[in-house]
Design a protein around this motif. Structure first.
Motif, PDB file in Angstrom:
ATOM      1  N   LEU A  39     -31.139  -0.915 -18.164  1.00 19.92           N
ATOM      2  CA  LEU A  39     -29.847  -1.320 -18.706  1.00 19.92           C
ATOM      3  C   LEU A  39     -28.840  -0.222 -18.406  1.00 19.92           C
ATOM      4  N   LEU A  40     -27.757  -0.584 -17.757  1.00 20.50           N
ATOM      5  CA  LEU A  40     -26.699   0.364 -17.426  1.00 20.50           C
ATOM      6  C   LEU A  40     -25.404  -0.095 -18.069  1.00 20.50           C
ATOM      7  N   ALA A  41     -24.678   0.858 -18.598  1.00 18.58           N
ATOM      8  CA  ALA A  41     -23.359   0.589 -19.161  1.00 18.58           C
ATOM      9  C   ALA A  41     -22.496   1.814 -18.881  1.00 18.58           C
ATOM     10  N   GLU A  42     -21.218   1.691 -19.091  1.00 19.25           N
ATOM     11  CA  GLU A  42     -20.337   2.823 -18.836  1.00 19.25           C
ATOM     12  C   GLU A  42     -20.667   4.024 -19.717  1.00 19.25           C
ATOM     13  N   GLU A  43     -21.424   3.786 -20.801  1.00 19.52           N
ATOM     14  CA  GLU A  43     -21.756   4.897 -21.695  1.00 19.52           C
ATOM     15  C   GLU A  43     -23.183   5.406 -21.556  1.00 19.52           C
ATOM     16  N   GLY A  44     -23.960   4.848 -20.622  1.00 16.60           N
ATOM     17  CA  GLY A  44     -25.291   5.415 -20.437  1.00 16.60           C
ATOM     18  C   GLY A  44     -26.316   4.483 -19.826  1.00 16.60           C
ATOM     19  N   ILE A  45     -27.577   4.939 -19.881  1.00 14.24           N
ATOM     20  CA  ILE A  45     -28.710   4.240 -19.277  1.00 14.24           C
ATOM     21  C   ILE A  45     -29.821   4.107 -20.310  1.00 14.24           C
ATOM     22  N   ASN A  46     -30.546   3.005 -20.233  1.00 15.43           N
ATOM     23  CA  ASN A  46     -31.699   2.749 -21.090  1.00 15.43           C
ATOM     24  C   ASN A  46     -32.690   1.986 -20.222  1.00 15.43           C
ATOM     25  N   PHE A  47     -33.918   2.498 -20.109  1.00 13.37           N
ATOM     26  CA  PHE A  47     -34.867   1.794 -19.263  1.00 13.37           C
ATOM     27  C   PHE A  47     -36.286   1.825 -19.802  1.00 13.37           C
ATOM     28  N   PHE A  48     -37.002   0.766 -19.452  1.00 14.51           N
ATOM     29  CA  PHE A  48     -38.415   0.573 -19.754  1.00 14.51           C
ATOM     30  C   PHE A  48     -39.050   0.133 -18.441  1.00 14.51           C
ATOM     31  N   LEU A  49     -39.951   0.934 -17.901  1.00 14.49           N
ATOM     32  CA  LEU A  49     -40.562   0.612 -16.615  1.00 14.49           C
ATOM     33  C   LEU A  49     -42.071   0.763 -16.674  1.00 14.49           C
ATOM     34  N   ALA A  50     -42.760   0.028 -15.811  1.00 17.79           N
ATOM     35  CA  ALA A  50     -44.214   0.092 -15.739  1.00 17.79           C
ATOM     36  C   ALA A  50     -44.641  -0.011 -14.285  1.00 17.79           C
ATOM     37  N   GLY A  51     -45.720   0.715 -13.966  1.00 16.16           N
ATOM     38  CA  GLY A  51     -46.269   0.683 -12.622  1.00 16.16           C
ATOM     39  C   GLY A  51     -47.301   1.777 -12.475  1.00 16.16           C
ATOM     40  N   THR A  52     -47.644   2.092 -11.242  1.00 14.33           N
ATOM     41  CA  THR A  52     -48.577   3.195 -11.023  1.00 14.33           C
ATOM     42  C   THR A  52     -47.893   4.496 -11.436  1.00 14.33           C
ATOM     43  N   ALA A  53     -48.693   5.478 -11.817  1.00 12.40           N
ATOM     44  CA  ALA A  53     -48.131   6.762 -12.234  1.00 12.40           C
ATOM     45  C   ALA A  53     -47.283   7.363 -11.115  1.00 12.40           C
ATOM     46  N   HIS A  54     -47.782   7.278  -9.882  1.00 12.23           N
ATOM     47  CA  HIS A  54     -47.056   7.837  -8.746  1.00 12.23           C
ATOM     48  C   HIS A  54     -45.681   7.176  -8.588  1.00 12.23           C
ATOM     49  N   ALA A  55     -45.641   5.861  -8.682  1.00 14.10           N
ATOM     50  CA  ALA A  55     -44.390   5.123  -8.501  1.00 14.10           C
ATOM     51  C   ALA A  55     -43.415   5.386  -9.646  1.00 14.10           C
ATOM     52  N   VAL A  56     -43.913   5.346 -10.870  1.00 15.27           N
ATOM     53  CA  VAL A  56     -43.041   5.543 -12.037  1.00 15.27           C
ATOM     54  C   VAL A  56     -42.465   6.953 -12.038  1.00 15.27           C
ATOM     55  N   ARG A  57     -43.316   7.934 -11.854  1.00 11.52           N
ATOM     56  CA  ARG A  57     -42.836   9.324 -11.883  1.00 11.52           C
ATOM     57  C   ARG A  57     -41.944   9.628 -10.684  1.00 11.52           C
ATOM     58  N   GLY A  58     -42.218   9.005  -9.561  1.00 14.22           N
ATOM     59  CA  GLY A  58     -41.352   9.164  -8.395  1.00 14.22           C
ATOM     60  C   GLY A  58     -39.965   8.598  -8.642  1.00 14.22           C
ATOM     61  N   PHE A  59     -39.908   7.462  -9.327  1.00  7.61           N
ATOM     62  CA  PHE A  59     -38.625   6.858  -9.671  1.00  7.61           C
ATOM     63  C   PHE A  59     -37.825   7.796 -10.559  1.00  7.61           C
ATOM     64  N   VAL A  60     -38.482   8.356 -11.574  1.00 12.44           N
ATOM     65  CA  VAL A  60     -37.801   9.274 -12.494  1.00 12.44           C
ATOM     66  C   VAL A  60     -37.360  10.533 -11.747  1.00 12.44           C
ATOM     67  N   ASP A  61     -38.208  11.058 -10.884  1.00  5.99           N
ATOM     68  CA  ASP A  61     -37.834  12.239 -10.099  1.00  5.99           C
ATOM     69  C   ASP A  61     -36.593  11.967  -9.257  1.00  5.99           C
ATOM     70  N   ALA A  62     -36.520  10.774  -8.666  1.00  8.03           N
ATOM     71  CA  ALA A  62     -35.346  10.405  -7.874  1.00  8.03           C
ATOM     72  C   ALA A  62     -34.103  10.316  -8.760  1.00  8.03           C
ATOM     73  N   LEU A  63     -34.256   9.772  -9.969  1.00  5.70           N
ATOM     74  CA  LEU A  63     -33.131   9.712 -10.904  1.00  5.70           C
ATOM     75  C   LEU A  63     -32.638  11.109 -11.244  1.00  5.70           C
ATOM     76  N   ARG A  64     -33.562  12.035 -11.421  1.00  2.00           N
ATOM     77  CA  ARG A  64     -33.201  13.409 -11.808  1.00  2.00           C
ATOM     78  C   ARG A  64     -32.423  14.151 -10.726  1.00  2.00           C
ATOM     79  N   THR A  65     -32.396  13.649  -9.502  1.00  4.19           N
ATOM     80  CA  THR A  65     -31.595  14.300  -8.467  1.00  4.19           C
ATOM     81  C   THR A  65     -30.100  14.099  -8.713  1.00  4.19           C
ATOM     82  N   ASP A  66     -29.767  13.130  -9.548  1.00  3.44           N
ATOM     83  CA  ASP A  66     -28.391  12.920  -9.994  1.00  3.44           C
ATOM     84  C   ASP A  66     -28.185  13.854 -11.197  1.00  3.44           C
ATOM     85  N   ALA A  67     -27.235  14.756 -11.131  1.00  2.00           N
ATOM     86  CA  ALA A  67     -27.019  15.754 -12.187  1.00  2.00           C
ATOM     87  C   ALA A  67     -26.895  15.131 -13.576  1.00  2.00           C
ATOM     88  N   ARG A  68     -26.391  13.917 -13.647  1.00  2.00           N
ATOM     89  CA  ARG A  68     -26.233  13.263 -14.955  1.00  2.00           C
ATOM     90  C   ARG A  68     -27.574  12.953 -15.608  1.00  2.00           C
TER      91      ARG A  68
END
Length: 82
Positions: A39-68
């Motif tokens: 869920l994305l809105a002008e005031e933030g992000i909220n997410f619930f995700l499921a998958g393999t550990a590699h895929a889920v953690r990789g997704f989060v790592d990619a998100l963390r490359t954005d300073a926000r």
């Protein structure tokens, strides 16, 4: 049984580019075969995700490359598919 990593996370942060970010995150999640909701809105992000550990953690790592999102700290839980 195959283990499935489930995560949940939110962060209040200005996202004036929420509409453009939607397409990017959808493409990343789809490419990693993740299931869930982002869920994305002008005031933030909220997410619930499921998958393999590699895929889920990789997704989060990619998100963390954005300073926000550099300090995201998702809560993790495990389940299994049969």
């Amino acid at each position: 049984m195959n283990p499935v990593l489930n995560i949940s996370c939110y962060k209040f942060v200005p996202l004036p580019d929420a509409a453009a970010l939607r397409d990017l995150l959808h493409a990343r999640a789809t490419a990693q075969q993740l299931k869930g909701t982002i869920l994305l809105a002008e005031e933030g992000i909220n997410f619930f995700l499921a998958g393999t550990a590699h895929a889920v953690r990789g997704f989060v790592d990619a998100l963390r490359t954005d300073a926000r999102f550099a300090d995201l700290a998702p809560k993790e839980s495990w389940s299994a598919t049969v």
